[in-house]
Design an enzyme around this catalytic site. Structure first.
Site, mmCIF file in Angstrom:
data_model
loop_
_atom_site.group_PDB
_atom_site.id
_atom_site.type_symbol
_atom_site.label_atom_id
_atom_site.label_comp_id
_atom_site.label_asym_id
_atom_site.label_seq_id
_atom_site.Cartn_x
_atom_site.Cartn_y
_atom_site.Cartn_z
ATOM 1 N N CYS A 1 0.857 -1.189 0.000
ATOM 2 C CA CYS A 1 0.000 0.000 0.000
ATOM 3 C C CYS A 1 0.896 1.242 0.000
ATOM 4 C CB CYS A 1 -0.924 -0.012 1.216
ATOM 5 S SG CYS A 1 -2.330 1.110 0.986
ATOM 6 N N CYS B 1 -0.087 4.309 2.061
ATOM 7 C CA CYS B 1 -0.430 5.326 3.081
ATOM 8 C C CYS B 1 0.708 5.661 4.038
ATOM 9 C CB CYS B 1 -1.690 4.910 3.828
ATOM 10 S SG CYS B 1 -1.703 3.188 4.309
ATOM 11 N N CYS C 1 -4.136 5.968 0.477
ATOM 12 C CA CYS C 1 -3.584 4.695 0.011
ATOM 13 C C CYS C 1 -3.346 4.693 -1.496
ATOM 14 C CB CYS C 1 -4.524 3.563 0.391
ATOM 15 S SG CYS C 1 -4.788 3.421 2.157
ATOM 16 N N LYS D 1 -11.813 -5.188 3.299
ATOM 17 C CA LYS D 1 -11.246 -4.325 4.325
ATOM 18 C C LYS D 1 -12.247 -3.216 4.554
ATOM 19 C CE LYS D 1 -7.261 -1.476 5.212
ATOM 20 N NZ LYS D 1 -6.003 -1.022 4.618
ATOM 21 N N GLU E 1 -17.073 -8.343 -3.090
ATOM 22 C CA GLU E 1 -15.644 -7.979 -3.110
ATOM 23 C C GLU E 1 -14.764 -9.230 -3.046
ATOM 24 O OE1 GLU E 1 -13.691 -5.170 -2.882
ATOM 25 O OE2 GLU E 1 -15.096 -3.526 -2.455
ATOM 26 N N LYS F 1 -11.030 -7.935 7.359
ATOM 27 C CA LYS F 1 -10.325 -7.016 8.273
ATOM 28 C C LYS F 1 -11.220 -5.836 8.573
ATOM 29 C CE LYS F 1 -6.141 -4.129 7.898
ATOM 30 N NZ LYS F 1 -4.933 -3.982 7.079
ATOM 31 N N TYR G 1 -1.463 -8.789 16.432
ATOM 32 C CA TYR G 1 -0.340 -8.206 17.176
ATOM 33 C C TYR G 1 -0.028 -9.035 18.403
ATOM 34 C CZ TYR G 1 -1.263 -4.451 13.999
ATOM 35 O OH TYR G 1 -1.440 -3.739 12.844
HETATM 36 C C1 PBG Z 1 -3.721 0.867 5.204
HETATM 37 C C2 PBG Z 1 -3.666 -0.066 6.336
HETATM 38 C C3 PBG Z 1 -4.495 -0.040 7.431
HETATM 39 C C4 PBG Z 1 -4.093 -1.050 8.271
HETATM 40 C C5 PBG Z 1 -3.093 -1.726 7.636
HETATM 41 N N1 PBG Z 1 -2.815 -1.099 6.429
HETATM 42 C C6 PBG Z 1 -5.689 0.712 7.724
HETATM 43 C C7 PBG Z 1 -5.824 2.125 7.452
HETATM 44 O O1 PBG Z 1 -5.049 2.967 7.899
HETATM 45 O O2 PBG Z 1 -6.809 2.435 6.771
HETATM 46 C C8 PBG Z 1 -4.698 -1.307 9.581
HETATM 47 C C9 PBG Z 1 -4.015 -2.260 10.448
HETATM 48 C C10 PBG Z 1 -4.396 -2.105 11.865
HETATM 49 O O3 PBG Z 1 -5.253 -1.296 12.218
HETATM 50 O O4 PBG Z 1 -3.813 -2.818 12.678
HETATM 51 N N2 PBG Z 1 -3.434 0.313 3.981
HETATM 52 ZN ZN ZN Z 2 -3.026 2.099 2.819
#
Ligand code: PBG
Ligand code: ZN
Length: 329
Positions: free
Chosen positions: A123, A125, A133, A198, A235, A250, A315
């Site tokens: 990604c 971001c 993103c 997601k 999706e 997620k 985690y």
């Molecule tokens: C963005 C991304 C996110 C997470 C992983 N990659 C979410 C976001 O900021 O929209 C979230 C992971 C987490 O909350 O532990 N690509």
């Molecule tokens: Zn992202």
């Protein structure tokens, strides 16, 4: 005759002793089902705690080797990588540089722990100045331009030695485009773990602090609406058609219904991501003395399994491995 004398089914019979309970347990959590996310910060020289996620560290690049060796010794075989970039730009071009943070980290892990399965998050971001993103055009994230960049990033990650890619930007067509490009470049063995569904979730808040994402606004125009269960299944179906090897839901806890419905509709392996906010919710309640940590965490992980997950990104993976080593779970 008392009505109890007619009781043929007594479910408590199988709960009488620990041995009997274990005999009939339907679901178990195995270390080989768990993926540990890692945060690698290129701008620090010592590991730093993440305030929103107590117990989780941002690692300097120099500490990556000892961390993955530790994880491997504990029995963790899968890591998902998130970079904290200090080379941000409008498009996140550091992600497709062969000398960028992501590719450096993949090579480092490959060298220090050859057997570790390396799964970079794919990604932008954490690498863009605006925190979105993808590529922003006229106030919107441009789908197709972003997919082009996702392909570049994926190829760089594959060249560096990634085993599996986890594209998370929620652009339409991202899985198919990455699959085709990987195959064409000789990486047909590299797997895709699709962020099939997601959801646009508040539970990402602690993570955004962890990765210093300076998002101004929200991701509602690309991540899925949490009100939509049927759309989520569409999706997931699209990602399967485009060649995803594994489908992921997620966050986890608020979306067990989606996971369970998806389990009925696909034969692919299913993953679930217990995100930063789910971790934080448990951890802060534990720190306040309100929850028993080991029991609560195992209950959530087994719950994911019961709902249909084969694989869990959490985690808590390392902490679970430590509890297992000590025999407390
Ligand atoms: C963005 C991304 C996110 C997470 C992983 N990659 C979410 C976001 O900021 O929209 C979230 C992971 C987490 O909350 O532990 N690509
Ligand atoms: Zn992202």
């Amino acid at each position: 005759m008392s009505p109890l004398q007619l009781l043929v089914h007594r479910p408590r019979r199988l709960r009488r002793t620990p041995a009997l309970r274990q005999l009939v347990r339907e679901h178990k959590v195995d270390l080989r089902d768990l993926i540990q996310p890692l945060f690698i910060d290129e701008g620090i020289s010592e590991a730093r705690p993440i305030e929103t996620m107590p117990g989780i560290l941002r690692l300097p690049e120099s500490a990556v080797r000892s961390e993955v060796e530790d994880l491997y010794r504990l029995g963790i075989r899968y890591v998902m990588l998130f970079g904290i970039s200090h080379h941000k730009d409008e498009e996140g071009s550091d992600t497709w540089s062969d000398e960028g943070l992501l590719t450096r980290t993949i090579r480092r892990i490959r060298q220090s722990c050859p057997e570790m399965v390396i799964i970079p998050d794919v990604c932008f971001c954490e690498y863009t100045t605006h925190g979105h993103c993808g590529v922003v055009r006229d106030g919107h994230v441009d789908n197709d331009k972003t997919v082009e960049n996702l392909v570049k990033q994926s190829l760089a990650a594959a060249r560096a030695g990634a085993d599996m890619l986890a594209p998370s930007s929620m652009m339409d067509g991202q899985v198919g485009a990455i699959r085709m490009a990987l195959d064409k470049a000789g990486f047909s063995h590299v797997c895709i773990l699709a962020h099939a569904v997601k959801f646009a979730s508040s539970f990402y808040g602690p993570f955004r602090v962890a990765v210093e994402c300076e998002l101004d606004g929200d991701r509602d125009a690309y991540q899925a609406d949490y009100a939509n269960g049927r759309q989520a299944l569409i999706e997931a179906h699209l990602d399967e058609e485009q060649g995803a090897d594994i489908l992921m839901v997620k966050p986890g806890t608020p979306y067990l219904d989606v996971l369970s419905q998806l389990r009925q509709r696909t034969e692919l392996p299913l993953a679930v991501y217990q995100v930063g906010g789910e971790y934080a919710a448990i951890k802060f309640a534990v720190l306040a003395g309100a929850l028993n940590e080991e029991r609560t965490v195992m209950e959530t992980l087994v719950g994911f399994k019961r709902a249909g997950a084969d694989i869990i990104v959490s985690y808590y993976a390392k902490q679970v491995a430590q509890w297992m080593e000590k025999g407390v779970v």
